[in-house]
Design an enzyme around this catalytic site. Structure first.
Site, PDB file in Angstrom:
ATOM      1  CE  LYS A  17      -2.856   5.353  -2.104  1.00 53.44           C
ATOM      2  NZ  LYS A  17      -3.970   6.155  -2.630  1.00 53.44           N
ATOM      3  CE1 TYR A  36      -3.547   2.689   0.525  1.00 54.86           C
ATOM      4  CE2 TYR A  36      -2.234   3.392   2.405  1.00 54.86           C
ATOM      5  CZ  TYR A  36      -3.265   3.616   1.501  1.00 54.86           C
ATOM      6  OH  TYR A  36      -4.004   4.781   1.591  1.00 54.86           O
ATOM      7  CB  THR A  55     -13.121   5.766   4.633  1.00 59.16           C
ATOM      8  OG1 THR A  55     -11.859   5.108   4.475  1.00 59.16           O
ATOM      9  CG2 THR A  55     -12.899   7.266   4.753  1.00 59.16           C
TER      10      THR A  55
HETATM   11  N1  NAP Z   1      -9.112   6.457   4.873  1.00 58.95           N
HETATM   12  C1  NAP Z   1      -7.874   6.840   5.174  1.00 58.95           C
HETATM   13  O1  NAP Z   1      -7.473   6.927   6.350  1.00 58.95           O
HETATM   14  C2  NAP Z   1      -6.916   7.176   4.065  1.00 58.95           C
HETATM   15  C3  NAP Z   1      -5.631   7.598   4.431  1.00 58.95           C
HETATM   16  C4  NAP Z   1      -4.737   7.952   3.426  1.00 58.95           C
HETATM   17  C5  NAP Z   1      -5.122   7.883   2.112  1.00 58.95           C
HETATM   18  N2  NAP Z   1      -6.384   7.458   1.775  1.00 58.95           N
HETATM   19  C6  NAP Z   1      -6.717   7.384   0.355  1.00 58.95           C
HETATM   20  O2  NAP Z   1      -7.982   7.968   0.128  1.00 58.95           O
HETATM   21  C7  NAP Z   1      -8.569   7.409  -1.060  1.00 58.95           C
HETATM   22  C8  NAP Z   1     -10.039   7.094  -0.819  1.00 58.95           C
HETATM   23  O3  NAP Z   1     -10.121   6.087   0.151  1.00 58.95           O
HETATM   24  P1  NAP Z   1     -11.267   6.014   1.260  1.00 58.95           P
HETATM   25  O4  NAP Z   1     -10.582   6.049   2.573  1.00 58.95           O
HETATM   26  O5  NAP Z   1     -12.335   6.967   0.971  1.00 58.95           O
HETATM   27  O6  NAP Z   1     -11.749   4.501   1.075  1.00 58.95           O
HETATM   28  P2  NAP Z   1     -13.059   3.838   0.442  1.00 58.95           P
HETATM   29  O7  NAP Z   1     -14.277   4.423   1.061  1.00 58.95           O
HETATM   30  O8  NAP Z   1     -12.847   2.375   0.539  1.00 58.95           O
HETATM   31  O9  NAP Z   1     -13.014   4.334  -1.067  1.00 58.95           O
HETATM   32  C9  NAP Z   1     -12.232   3.700  -2.032  1.00 58.95           C
HETATM   33  C10 NAP Z   1     -13.038   3.640  -3.291  1.00 58.95           C
HETATM   34  O10 NAP Z   1     -12.236   3.074  -4.320  1.00 58.95           O
HETATM   35  C11 NAP Z   1     -13.068   2.280  -5.132  1.00 58.95           C
HETATM   36  N3  NAP Z   1     -12.265   1.226  -5.772  1.00 58.95           N
HETATM   37  C12 NAP Z   1     -11.550   0.258  -5.168  1.00 58.95           C
HETATM   38  N4  NAP Z   1     -10.982  -0.542  -6.096  1.00 58.95           N
HETATM   39  C13 NAP Z   1     -11.336  -0.041  -7.303  1.00 58.95           C
HETATM   40  C14 NAP Z   1     -11.089  -0.422  -8.638  1.00 58.95           C
HETATM   41  N5  NAP Z   1     -10.356  -1.519  -8.941  1.00 58.95           N
HETATM   42  N6  NAP Z   1     -11.603   0.316  -9.631  1.00 58.95           N
HETATM   43  C15 NAP Z   1     -12.367   1.411  -9.359  1.00 58.95           C
HETATM   44  N7  NAP Z   1     -12.660   1.824  -8.113  1.00 58.95           N
HETATM   45  C16 NAP Z   1     -12.154   1.100  -7.099  1.00 58.95           C
HETATM   46  C17 NAP Z   1     -14.134   1.696  -4.209  1.00 58.95           C
HETATM   47  O11 NAP Z   1     -15.377   1.526  -4.887  1.00 58.95           O
HETATM   48  P3  NAP Z   1     -15.846   0.087  -5.492  1.00 58.95           P
HETATM   49  O12 NAP Z   1     -15.479  -0.947  -4.480  1.00 58.95           O
HETATM   50  O13 NAP Z   1     -17.306   0.196  -5.784  1.00 58.95           O
HETATM   51  O14 NAP Z   1     -15.094  -0.021  -6.764  1.00 58.95           O
HETATM   52  C18 NAP Z   1     -14.286   2.789  -3.159  1.00 58.95           C
HETATM   53  O15 NAP Z   1     -15.408   3.600  -3.431  1.00 58.95           O
HETATM   54  C19 NAP Z   1      -7.705   6.191  -1.419  1.00 58.95           C
HETATM   55  O16 NAP Z   1      -6.848   6.524  -2.486  1.00 58.95           O
HETATM   56  C20 NAP Z   1      -6.881   5.968  -0.166  1.00 58.95           C
HETATM   57  O17 NAP Z   1      -5.621   5.371  -0.421  1.00 58.95           O
HETATM   58  C21 NAP Z   1      -7.284   7.105   2.730  1.00 58.95           C
END
Ligand code: NAP
Length: 313
Positions: A186, A182, A219
């Site tokens: 990133k 992961y 999330t």
């Molecule tokens: N949450 C945190 O603490 C955190 C921290 C640092 C960075 N981030 C980053 O923030 C971003 C959003 O994450 P989030 O926390 O909001 O998580 P999330 O709610 O799980 O959102 C991730 C989204 O990506 C989609 N996805 C996953 N695999 C995919 C694929 N193969 N093709 C198209 N869509 C896909 C999923 O939708 P489907 O399953 O319907 O495709 C889901 O809606 C990510 O890039 C993550 O690395 C999050």
């Protein structure tokens, strides 16, 4: 402007922003941070194309999220996108670039999942979080070139500084660490965003490339860790120091919408848990290594067969 200075913005974008007539694309906009981004863009008047794997689930989530905002239903369109499948990326890219595009938010992601590979044998977090977005950007670049104040925002993580990126072993056949993979994806997000900006500027393009992160956000991303112990610890940490998706998204929204953001900062939330400011900090030294960025770009172009903004050898 000093390259060491932090830039703090109490408001991620001006209150009077009007996005009527703008076209935007958000990947992974059916949950978490992406859903906040979609809702905000649509509330401000933009048309939003949302790319997700599970279209009905995303439609339900979006409908529920926007029901109080009186947003016209036809402002948000959900289309299928599987970033792990380059045919799907190309089809979605064609839909997204039917006309001029003003904003591309590369938000979708998976985290710390069990070992899987794409069709080329590339580890799935690198392939989804980085390669799929690299290919999508290439597919919609022309449409963005016709946009108004066109921007690409890549959502990374502060964990990028902990990553190792060995381009000779992207299948992880010998050793696989879900968290390490992961972090690597990133780091690739950050190197891509910085290199994209470099190439856009050198080619005279009006498009700008930003990198942003949400800090720790509550999330569904953290629910997929293979280890029950990691899931439990992360849930505790998220409860203790994490933010809800809406405040966590301020850095992404600033990068997407503020007139006061610069591309040489990494944008995220700071301060209050419920109403943070957006903070732009200089990138870590690893992002300044051009040879590393070029090597990643060339590997990504070869693996996706998407060649844009090539630099003469
Ligand atoms: N949450 C945190 O603490 C955190 C921290 C640092 C960075 N981030 C980053 O923030 C971003 C959003 O994450 P989030 O926390 O909001 O998580 P999330 O709610 O799980 O959102 C991730 C989204 O990506 C989609 N996805 C996953 N695999 C995919 C694929 N193969 N093709 C198209 N869509 C896909 C999923 O939708 P489907 O399953 O319907 O495709 C889901 O809606 C990510 O890039 C993550 O690395 C999050």
């Amino acid at each position: 402007m000093s390259t060491t200075k932090r830039i703090r913005l109490p408001h991620p974008f001006p209150a009077d922003v009007d996005l009527t007539g703008r076209r935007t694309v958000v990947t992974g906009g059916g949950s978490g941070l992406g859903l906040v981004t979609v809702r905000t863009l649509a509330r401000l008047g933009a048309a939003v194309v949302v790319g997700v794997r599970d279209v009905p689930r995303a439609q339900r989530a979006i409908q529920q999220a926007v029901s109080d905002d009186e947003i016209p239903a036809d402002r948000i369109r959900v289309a299928r996108l599987d970033l792990l499948d380059l045919d799907s990326v190309r089809a979605f890219g064609a839909t997204a670039s039917e006309s001029a595009l003003d904003l591309l938010v590369l938000n979708a992601g998976i985290s710390s999942v069990p070992l899987r590979h794409d069709r080329n044998g590339i580890e799935s977090q690198f392939a989804t979080n980085h390669l799929g977005h690299f290919a999508l950007t290439g597919c919609v670049l022309d449409a963005l070139g016709h946009g108004t104040d066109p921007r690409v925002v890549t959502v990374s993580s502060a964990l990028y500084t902990r990553a190792r990126l060995d381009l000779t072993d992207l299948s992880d056949s010998q050793h696989y660490s879900p968290g390490g993979a992961y972090n690597r994806s990133k780091l690739a997000n950050v190197l891509f965003a910085v290199e994209l900006q470099h190439r856009l500027r050198d080619s005279g393009s009006p498009i700008r490339s930003f990198a942003a992160h949400p800090g720790m956000a509550r999330t569904p991303l953290h629910a997929t860790y293979p280890s029950a112990a990691t899931r439990a610890v992360t849930a505790l940490v998220a409860r203790a120091i994490g933010r809800e998706p809406e405040p966590a998204d301020v850095g992404v929204l600033a990068a997407a919408l503020s007139p006061d953001v610069s591309t040489d900062r990494f944008w995220g939330p700071t301060g209050s848990r419920s109403a943070p400011d957006a903070l732009g900090v200089p990138f870590a030294p690893v992002a300044a290594d051009r040879s590393r960025r070029v090597a990643l770009w060339e590997t990504s172009a070869r693996l996706t067969d998407v060649r844009v903004l090539d630099v003469p050898a």
